[in-house]
Design a protein around this motif. Structure first.
Motif, PDB file in Angstrom:
ATOM      1  N   HIS A  62     -14.188  -2.290  -0.533  1.00 33.08           N
ATOM      2  CA  HIS A  62     -14.816  -0.985  -0.354  1.00 33.08           C
ATOM      3  C   HIS A  62     -14.051   0.125  -1.065  1.00 33.08           C
ATOM      4  N   TYR A  63     -14.784   1.174  -1.421  1.00 30.34           N
ATOM      5  CA  TYR A  63     -14.194   2.392  -1.974  1.00 30.34           C
ATOM      6  C   TYR A  63     -15.243   3.491  -1.971  1.00 30.34           C
ATOM      7  N   GLN A  64     -14.807   4.712  -2.185  1.00 28.46           N
ATOM      8  CA  GLN A  64     -15.710   5.846  -2.350  1.00 28.46           C
ATOM      9  C   GLN A  64     -15.443   6.484  -3.706  1.00 28.46           C
ATOM     10  N   LEU A  65     -16.528   6.894  -4.359  1.00 26.67           N
ATOM     11  CA  LEU A  65     -16.432   7.566  -5.652  1.00 26.67           C
ATOM     12  C   LEU A  65     -16.001   9.015  -5.488  1.00 26.67           C
ATOM     13  N   GLU A  66     -15.492   9.599  -6.581  1.00 27.94           N
ATOM     14  CA  GLU A  66     -15.208  11.034  -6.628  1.00 27.94           C
ATOM     15  C   GLU A  66     -16.507  11.790  -6.412  1.00 27.94           C
ATOM     16  N   PRO A  67     -16.534  12.926  -5.814  1.00 28.10           N
ATOM     17  CA  PRO A  67     -15.352  13.671  -5.372  1.00 28.10           C
ATOM     18  C   PRO A  67     -14.907  13.320  -3.954  1.00 28.10           C
ATOM     19  N   ARG A  89      -9.828   1.616 -11.882  1.00 29.39           N
ATOM     20  CA  ARG A  89      -9.726   2.756 -12.798  1.00 29.39           C
ATOM     21  C   ARG A  89      -9.922   2.211 -14.210  1.00 29.39           C
ATOM     22  N   ARG A  90     -11.104   2.431 -14.773  1.00 24.34           N
ATOM     23  CA  ARG A  90     -11.499   1.783 -16.023  1.00 24.34           C
ATOM     24  C   ARG A  90     -10.479   1.956 -17.156  1.00 24.34           C
ATOM     25  N   GLY A  91      -9.822   3.080 -17.280  1.00 26.29           N
ATOM     26  CA  GLY A  91      -8.856   3.288 -18.358  1.00 26.29           C
ATOM     27  C   GLY A  91      -7.462   2.753 -18.072  1.00 26.29           C
ATOM     28  N   SER A  92      -7.256   2.213 -16.896  1.00 29.39           N
ATOM     29  CA  SER A  92      -5.937   1.729 -16.490  1.00 29.39           C
ATOM     30  C   SER A  92      -5.585   0.418 -17.193  1.00 29.39           C
ATOM     31  N   PRO A  93      -4.310   0.238 -17.570  1.00 25.29           N
ATOM     32  CA  PRO A  93      -3.905  -1.044 -18.159  1.00 25.29           C
ATOM     33  C   PRO A  93      -3.998  -2.209 -17.162  1.00 25.29           C
ATOM     34  N   TRP A 108       5.145  -5.319  11.178  1.00 29.73           N
ATOM     35  CA  TRP A 108       5.175  -3.869  11.385  1.00 29.73           C
ATOM     36  C   TRP A 108       5.084  -3.104  10.068  1.00 29.73           C
ATOM     37  N   ASN A 109       4.390  -3.709   9.088  1.00 31.25           N
ATOM     38  CA  ASN A 109       4.278  -3.069   7.782  1.00 31.25           C
ATOM     39  C   ASN A 109       2.910  -2.418   7.606  1.00 31.25           C
ATOM     40  N   GLN A 110       2.823  -1.567   6.591  1.00 35.59           N
ATOM     41  CA  GLN A 110       1.606  -0.842   6.269  1.00 35.59           C
ATOM     42  C   GLN A 110       1.387  -0.925   4.767  1.00 35.59           C
ATOM     43  N   LEU A 111       0.148  -0.708   4.333  1.00 38.67           N
ATOM     44  CA  LEU A 111      -0.139  -0.688   2.907  1.00 38.67           C
ATOM     45  C   LEU A 111      -0.811   0.636   2.568  1.00 38.67           C
ATOM     46  N   LEU A 112      -0.247   1.323   1.570  1.00 34.70           N
ATOM     47  CA  LEU A 112      -0.824   2.563   1.057  1.00 34.70           C
ATOM     48  C   LEU A 112      -1.619   2.218  -0.191  1.00 34.70           C
ATOM     49  N   ILE A 113      -2.916   2.507  -0.149  1.00 35.75           N
ATOM     50  CA  ILE A 113      -3.826   2.202  -1.250  1.00 35.75           C
ATOM     51  C   ILE A 113      -4.368   3.524  -1.784  1.00 35.75           C
ATOM     52  N   PRO A 114      -4.011   3.886  -3.027  1.00 37.06           N
ATOM     53  CA  PRO A 114      -4.444   5.175  -3.562  1.00 37.06           C
ATOM     54  C   PRO A 114      -5.897   5.179  -4.024  1.00 37.06           C
ATOM     55  N   LYS A 115      -6.405   6.373  -4.260  1.00 39.60           N
ATOM     56  CA  LYS A 115      -7.729   6.536  -4.865  1.00 39.60           C
ATOM     57  C   LYS A 115      -7.755   5.742  -6.163  1.00 39.60           C
ATOM     58  N   GLY A 116      -8.922   5.221  -6.482  1.00 38.67           N
ATOM     59  CA  GLY A 116      -9.042   4.443  -7.709  1.00 38.67           C
ATOM     60  C   GLY A 116      -8.869   2.950  -7.493  1.00 38.67           C
ATOM     61  N   ASP A 178     -20.615  -4.597 -13.034  1.00 37.32           N
ATOM     62  CA  ASP A 178     -21.795  -3.770 -12.798  1.00 37.32           C
ATOM     63  C   ASP A 178     -21.540  -2.584 -11.867  1.00 37.32           C
ATOM     64  N   ALA A 179     -20.322  -2.455 -11.378  1.00 41.35           N
ATOM     65  CA  ALA A 179     -20.009  -1.429 -10.386  1.00 41.35           C
ATOM     66  C   ALA A 179     -19.757  -0.057 -11.031  1.00 41.35           C
ATOM     67  N   GLU A 180     -20.086   0.979 -10.276  1.00 41.54           N
ATOM     68  CA  GLU A 180     -19.665   2.327 -10.642  1.00 41.54           C
ATOM     69  C   GLU A 180     -18.189   2.421 -10.260  1.00 41.54           C
ATOM     70  N   VAL A 181     -17.349   2.742 -11.201  1.00 39.56           N
ATOM     71  CA  VAL A 181     -15.915   2.786 -10.937  1.00 39.56           C
ATOM     72  C   VAL A 181     -15.344   4.126 -11.409  1.00 39.56           C
ATOM     73  N   PHE A 182     -14.037   4.245 -11.348  1.00 36.58           N
ATOM     74  CA  PHE A 182     -13.348   5.474 -11.749  1.00 36.58           C
ATOM     75  C   PHE A 182     -13.141   5.461 -13.257  1.00 36.58           C
ATOM     76  N   GLU A 183     -13.562   6.509 -13.918  1.00 35.23           N
ATOM     77  CA  GLU A 183     -13.425   6.598 -15.390  1.00 35.23           C
ATOM     78  C   GLU A 183     -12.118   7.246 -15.760  1.00 35.23           C
TER      79      GLU A 183
END
Length: 183
Positions: A62-67, A89-93, A108-116, A178-183
């Motif tokens: 799952h994810y949400q598009l900008e904005p 993130r389409r332009g990401s290496p 007792w760990n956590q995962l931080l997942i950034p936008k994109g 086919d997905a809408e992703v981050f440009e």
């Protein structure tokens, strides 16, 4: 709090300090000031919690598009999960690459997942409870999903595909191609 990069830009594992004695334990699971000391400066606006009755419940990707894109801070309150972040993130290496990490009540760990990044997890135990913070509220108009078994991504889930339990929405998600992703 320990902070460790796990491979893809911005995806990090956090392990809060935990203080215990014969009565139980205390832990500061989130502290904005301490995280900003590690270069993580996010404003969380919504807390979510899920309960999965059985091992093999898969939620995602799952994810949400900008904005209305969301950073997520995920932790397990009970049980364990295999948690995954996929770079969309389409332009990401590292576009289309993924990282996975076991999160558990015991570790007792956590995962931080950034936008994109798309996010998903599979429960490794019955009666698993997952809690996560997000930096924007849920927006149905911006909500998107990618197939958990997309061969172009190639996630190695620790549970056989025929044993997974998915929602109807996740079972019909689109491919990364086919997905809408981050440009």
């Amino acid at each position: 709090m320990q902070v460790r990069s796990i491979g893809l830009g911005g995806v990090v594992e956090l392990v809060p300090a935990k203080y215990g004695d014969e009565r139980g334990y205390f832990s500061e699971t989130y502290n904005k000031t301490r995280l900003s000391e590690h270069g993580i400066d996010l404003d969380f606006v919504q807390d979510n919690q899920s309960y999965s009755a059985r091992r093999g419940v898969l939620r995602g990707l799952h994810y949400q598009l900008e904005p209305r894109a969301q950073d997520k801070l995920v932790r397990v309150l009970k049980g364990s999960i295999f948690d995954v972040a996929v770079d969309i993130r389409r332009g990401s290496p590292t576009f289309g690459e993924w990282v996975g990490l076991e999160l558990s009540e015991g570790k007792w760990n956590q995962l931080l997942i950034p936008k994109g990044f798309a996010h998903g997890f599979v429960t490794l135990e019955d009666h698993t409870i997952v809690a996560y913070k997000v930096t924007d509220c849920y927006s149905p108009e911006h909500d998107r999903g990618i197939r958990f078994d997309d061969p172009d991504i190639g996630i190695s889930w620790p549970i056989e595909a025929d044993a997974l339990q998915l929602s109807a929405k996740d079972g019909t998600a689109t491919s990364l191609a086919d997905a809408e992703v981050f440009e």
